[in-house]
Design a protein around this motif. Structure first.
Motif, short mmCIF file in Angstrom:
data_model
loop_
_atom_site.label_atom_id
_atom_site.label_comp_id
_atom_site.label_asym_id
_atom_site.label_seq_id
_atom_site.Cartn_x
_atom_site.Cartn_y
_atom_site.Cartn_z
N MET A 65 0.83 -1.21 0.00
CA MET A 65 0.00 0.00 0.00
C MET A 65 0.87 1.26 0.00
O MET A 65 0.53 2.24 -0.62
CB MET A 65 -0.92 0.05 1.22
CG MET A 65 -1.99 -0.99 1.26
SD MET A 65 -3.15 -0.74 2.63
CE MET A 65 -2.08 -0.67 4.06
N THR A 103 -8.61 2.94 -3.17
CA THR A 103 -8.96 1.94 -2.17
C THR A 103 -9.91 0.92 -2.78
O THR A 103 -10.68 1.22 -3.70
CB THR A 103 -9.60 2.57 -0.91
OG1 THR A 103 -10.72 3.34 -1.31
CG2 THR A 103 -8.61 3.45 -0.17
N ARG A 143 -9.86 -4.21 3.36
CA ARG A 143 -9.78 -2.99 2.56
C ARG A 143 -8.30 -2.65 2.39
O ARG A 143 -7.54 -2.65 3.34
CB ARG A 143 -10.51 -1.83 3.23
CG ARG A 143 -10.49 -0.57 2.38
CD ARG A 143 -11.56 0.41 2.75
NE ARG A 143 -12.86 -0.16 2.44
CZ ARG A 143 -14.01 0.27 2.96
NH1 ARG A 143 -14.02 1.28 3.80
NH2 ARG A 143 -15.14 -0.31 2.64
N VAL A 180 -5.37 -1.16 -1.04
CA VAL A 180 -5.15 -0.27 -2.17
C VAL A 180 -4.96 -1.11 -3.42
O VAL A 180 -4.18 -2.07 -3.43
CB VAL A 180 -3.93 0.64 -1.94
CG1 VAL A 180 -3.65 1.50 -3.17
CG2 VAL A 180 -4.14 1.52 -0.71
N LEU A 197 -5.83 6.44 4.93
CA LEU A 197 -6.95 5.98 4.10
C LEU A 197 -8.27 5.97 4.87
O LEU A 197 -9.31 5.58 4.35
CB LEU A 197 -6.67 4.55 3.60
CG LEU A 197 -5.52 4.39 2.62
CD1 LEU A 197 -5.23 2.91 2.40
CD2 LEU A 197 -5.83 5.08 1.31
#
Length: 175
Positions: free
Chosen positions: A13, A25, A62, A64, A158
């Motif tokens: 990420m 994302t 979750r 990237v 994020l």
């Protein structure tokens, strides 16, 4: 050759190490981010293993997603294989991910899931064991604690939190 996606859930990420056309994302169903891999190279050694993240089965994650130009496929996959498959604790897989931006489609992405049968699979460790490995681990890519702190900072940027990683960072700050 068409573009393809790479899904990052840990250091990818914040340090992908390859060129990409865009990032955003994304959610991956069926696996979760977990400190479940003994690191023998990047954040520890065989004698003093660190702990790094793996995608372990169950739940969701979750992270990237990076869209990579099709012309770069061979070079990016070679780079990722050298980085992620150094001890074969991960399996390269293609999984569907949901891009978070409104109106974006579900796409297939290359990602790396932990192999639960590999000797580096740590499973679910108690908090004191996690902290001991993170404090002691240091490998080719640096201190294990730096990896955890950087991952948490990028998750926060994020708008994400990981309760286990947050507890480790808090414990590291207390010492």
């Amino acid at each position: 050759m068409s573009d393809f996606w790479v899904f990052g859930y840990g250091s990818l990420m914040w340090r992908p190490g390859f060129d990409y056309l865009e990032s955003e994302t994304a959610d991956l169903a069926g696996a979760h981010r977990s400190l479940c891999v003994y690191s023998w190279v990047h954040r520890g050694t065989r004698a003093r293993p660190g702990l790094v993240l793996g995608l372990d089965r169950g739940g969701s994650c979750r992270g990237v997603a990076f869209r990579v130009a099709g012309r770069d496929r061979a070079a990016v996959l070679a780079y990722l294989r050298e980085r992620e498959l150094v001890t074969d604790v991960y399996r390269e897989v293609s999984r569907p991910i949901r891009l978070r931006r409104e109106g974006r489609p579900e796409v297939a992405a290359v990602t790396y899931m932990v192999d639960r049968d590999h000797q580096q699979y740590a499973g679910r460790l108690p908090p004191d064991a996690i902290l001991a490995h993170v404090r002691a681990g240091h490998g080719q890519s640096g201190a294990n604690s730096d990896y955890i702190v950087s991952t948490v900072a990028h998750l926060r940027a994020l708008g994400l939190t990981d309760p286990i990683l947050e507890r480790v960072v808090a414990a590291l700050a207390d010492t």
